[in-house]
Scaffold this active site. Structure first.
Site, PDB file in Angstrom:
ATOM      1  N   GLY A  65      -1.334  -3.754  -1.300  1.00  0.00           N
ATOM      2  CA  GLY A  65      -1.271  -3.642  -2.755  1.00  0.00           C
ATOM      3  C   GLY A  65      -0.158  -4.444  -3.392  1.00  0.00           C
ATOM      4  O   GLY A  65      -0.300  -4.971  -4.498  1.00  0.00           O
ATOM      5  N   GLN A  78       8.195   2.476  -7.573  1.00  0.00           N
ATOM      6  CA  GLN A  78       7.320   3.631  -7.836  1.00  0.00           C
ATOM      7  C   GLN A  78       8.128   4.797  -8.396  1.00  0.00           C
ATOM      8  O   GLN A  78       7.698   5.483  -9.339  1.00  0.00           O
ATOM      9  CB  GLN A  78       6.609   4.054  -6.550  1.00  0.00           C
ATOM     10  N   HIS A 113      -2.550   4.268  12.205  1.00  0.00           N
ATOM     11  CA  HIS A 113      -1.352   3.953  11.431  1.00  0.00           C
ATOM     12  C   HIS A 113      -1.740   2.880  10.424  1.00  0.00           C
ATOM     13  O   HIS A 113      -2.247   1.818  10.796  1.00  0.00           O
ATOM     14  CB  HIS A 113      -0.234   3.447  12.346  1.00  0.00           C
ATOM     15  N   ASP A 114      -1.507   3.147   9.150  1.00  0.00           N
ATOM     16  CA  ASP A 114      -2.003   2.246   8.110  1.00  0.00           C
ATOM     17  C   ASP A 114      -1.520   0.806   8.277  1.00  0.00           C
ATOM     18  O   ASP A 114      -2.272  -0.141   8.016  1.00  0.00           O
ATOM     19  CB  ASP A 114      -1.685   2.779   6.707  1.00  0.00           C
ATOM     20  N   ALA A 170       1.031   7.209   0.573  1.00  0.00           N
ATOM     21  CA  ALA A 170       2.016   8.194   0.133  1.00  0.00           C
ATOM     22  C   ALA A 170       1.735   8.746  -1.258  1.00  0.00           C
ATOM     23  O   ALA A 170       2.226   9.813  -1.612  1.00  0.00           O
ATOM     24  CB  ALA A 170       3.405   7.562   0.161  1.00  0.00           C
ATOM     25  N   SER A 171       0.935   8.034  -2.062  1.00  0.00           N
ATOM     26  CA  SER A 171       0.689   8.520  -3.418  1.00  0.00           C
ATOM     27  C   SER A 171      -0.791   8.722  -3.730  1.00  0.00           C
ATOM     28  O   SER A 171      -1.120   9.378  -4.712  1.00  0.00           O
ATOM     29  CB  SER A 171       1.290   7.544  -4.450  1.00  0.00           C
ATOM     30  N   SER A 172      -1.673   8.157  -2.906  1.00  0.00           N
ATOM     31  CA  SER A 172      -3.098   8.326  -3.177  1.00  0.00           C
ATOM     32  C   SER A 172      -3.911   8.051  -1.923  1.00  0.00           C
ATOM     33  O   SER A 172      -3.412   7.470  -0.954  1.00  0.00           O
ATOM     34  CB  SER A 172      -3.557   7.380  -4.305  1.00  0.00           C
ATOM     35  N   GLY A 173      -5.159   8.475  -1.971  1.00  0.00           N
ATOM     36  CA  GLY A 173      -6.093   8.196  -0.900  1.00  0.00           C
ATOM     37  C   GLY A 173      -7.352   7.589  -1.472  1.00  0.00           C
ATOM     38  O   GLY A 173      -7.719   7.851  -2.625  1.00  0.00           O
ATOM     39  N   ARG A 174      -8.010   6.759  -0.676  1.00  0.00           N
ATOM     40  CA  ARG A 174      -9.268   6.159  -1.108  1.00  0.00           C
ATOM     41  C   ARG A 174     -10.257   6.240   0.038  1.00  0.00           C
ATOM     42  O   ARG A 174      -9.862   6.225   1.208  1.00  0.00           O
ATOM     43  CB  ARG A 174      -9.104   4.662  -1.458  1.00  0.00           C
TER      44      ARG A 174
END
Length: 471
Positions: free
Chosen positions: A403, A304, A237-238, A12-16
């Site tokens: 995380g 967050q 789906h993560d 939701a806030s970043s991608g890697r």
């Protein structure tokens, strides 16, 4: 080094983009590319910047070439429920509207007028959340029926990114189940539900399983990035990918800790009983047709947002330290209260809740953080009690992955509150699970059991008890 894969893990806030490979009998990871992701307002709706995400994936693949890395495959996972619709020429009919958009307000209750809550749960086994895909689609049908009339293709976010890479249309199983439109028994789109809602079932694609080789890159993408690569479906789906990384599933509850907290157990069959319905548990699809029997809890989204409201003056680690220093603060909130889904200001939402419930109002960053962590733990404890009641069994341990497992205070609070051993790790659970599914498809691992054995030997896991912490 044997075969290797790239996990594209977008949250939701970043991608890697993570390069994963086996070396010296260990699964190794190397971050290749990191980028921002955020919800933006287009003047009408809260949306994801889908074109930017696709460009970042291409940028990451270019970095592979620059770094001399030639992986065999790439797989994409994201959050659940969100989608796009394409017309007959494969053009977008909608923006990638985010699940936090208020367009679904009241839609769940309207669907219940057509399909009973009990029938919907018995068929799909999916928990009731107002932002589920079924209610997003119903909102379009009610407010923008012309869009559904033109729609020829339904693709969830990772499905669409895969389509842009390969030109192949498919709906991946683990993510499809989160729509609340897949039958839990047949594992296919529930045509009866779609007919009852008046939604065109022809726009849905064949459901493909994790480990499916979708295809190679389109020629125009190859020309742009400089090489070809196979696209393999992970659990898109993560959470489905993250749960693959749980090192020990027997007698264990897992907690995938991130923006959302997903707490549950891995199961061989769906549990669609009245008690599971009453407690609002879900039966989401997993790898090899395993089921993720779990409850969705608000999660670290709250901290967050508090961090953002404080203009990022404090790191997450500093907020944990300040929470420790506020150990005497005891006010708590119901983390699943709808007001916390997307408030204008999270700090004010928490303070108003405490005021309304005649509790001490958190004022300092430390008090706010302590309130959130204590509130999450109370919610976790309740969910674990419900799981044990449904299973008529006691679970000895909790595996915290993702995380959020780096939050030592939260891990310790969970151990103390539940009186269970907490095992924290691996941190990169979603990327690991994504890579593992690809490596199984490539023949690097025989199956999920062998892969989990590698994961257990490859990554640090820290143990917490109700009294002490152990390495």
């Amino acid at each position: 080094m044997g075969k290797s894969s790239i996990a594209v893990d977008i949250g939701a806030s970043s991608g890697r983009m993570i390069h994963g490979y086996v070396e010296d009998n260990k699964l190794k990871l190397k971050e290749i590319h990191r980028f921002e992701n955020k919800i933006v307002h287009n003047g009408k709706n809260f949306c994801w910047e889908i074109d930017k995400l696709f460009n970042e994936i291409k940028n990451g693949l270019k970095k592979c070439l620059e770094n001399g890395i030639q992986p065999e495959s790439i797989g994409i996972d994201t959050w659940a429920v969100d989608f796009v619709l394409l017309d007959e020429d494969d053009n977008l009919l909608t923006d990638a509207i985010a699940y936090r958009d208020p367009r679904t307000d009241g839609m769940m209750e309207e669907v219940f007028q057509t399909i009973s809550k009990e029938h919907l749960y018995k068929n799909t086994g999916i928990q009731f959340q107002k932002f589920n895909t079924i209610y997003q689609l119903y909102s379009i049908k009610k407010n923008n029926p012309e869009i559904l009339e033109k729609a020829k293709t339904f693709l969830m976010i990772p499905d669409y990114l895969n389509f842009l890479l390969t030109g192949v249309k498919a709906n991946e199983y683990t993510n499809a189940t989160t729509t609340q439109l897949v039958n839990a028994s047949t594992k296919k789109w529930d045509d009866q539900l779609l007919d009852q809602l008046g939604i065109n079932k022809d726009m849905f694609q064949d459901i493909k399983l994790p480990k499916t080789v979708l295809g190679n890159l389109k020629q125009e993408i190859i020309s742009e990035i400089g090489f070809d690569i196979e696209v393999i479906l992970p659990a898109t789906h993560d959470t489905g990918s993250a749960v693959i990384s749980v090192p020990e599933t027997k007698g264990s509850i897992y907690l995938s800790s991130g923006t959302w907290s997903l707490i549950g157990v891995e199961n061989a069959f769906p549990i669609c009983t009245n008690r599971a319905l009453d407690y609002n548990f879900t039966n989401e699809g997993g790898i090899d047709y395993r089921y993720r029997f779990l409850k969705n809890i608000m999660g670290l989204w709250m901290i967050q947002e508090v961090k953002r409201n404080l203009e990022d003056q404090y790191s997450f680690a500093e907020l944990v330290t300040l929470a420790r220093q506020s150990k005497d603060f005891i006010s708590t909130v119901n983390v699943d209260d709808e007001r916390f889904l997307k408030p204008n200001n999270m700090i004010e939402a928490i303070q108003h809740y405490c005021s309304e419930t005649s509790q001490e109002i958190p004022q300092t960053p430390g008090e706010l953080a302590k309130c959130i962590f204590d509130s999450l733990v109370i919610s976790y404890e309740a969910a674990i009690g419900q799981i044990e009641e449904i299973y008529e069994a006691t679970f000895d341990r909790i595996n915290v992955i993702g995380g959020g497992c780096q939050n030592e205070l939260l891990n310790q609070l969970i151990a103390e509150k539940t009186k269970k051993d907490v095992y924290a790790g691996p941190v990169e659970a979603t990327a690991i699970g994504n890579i593992v599914a690809q490596l199984i498809a490539l023949g690097e691992f025989k199956n999920i059991n062998e892969a989990r054995s590698f994961i257990k030997d490859s990554f640090d896991v820290k143990k917490y008890t109700s009294l002490i912490e152990e390495r």
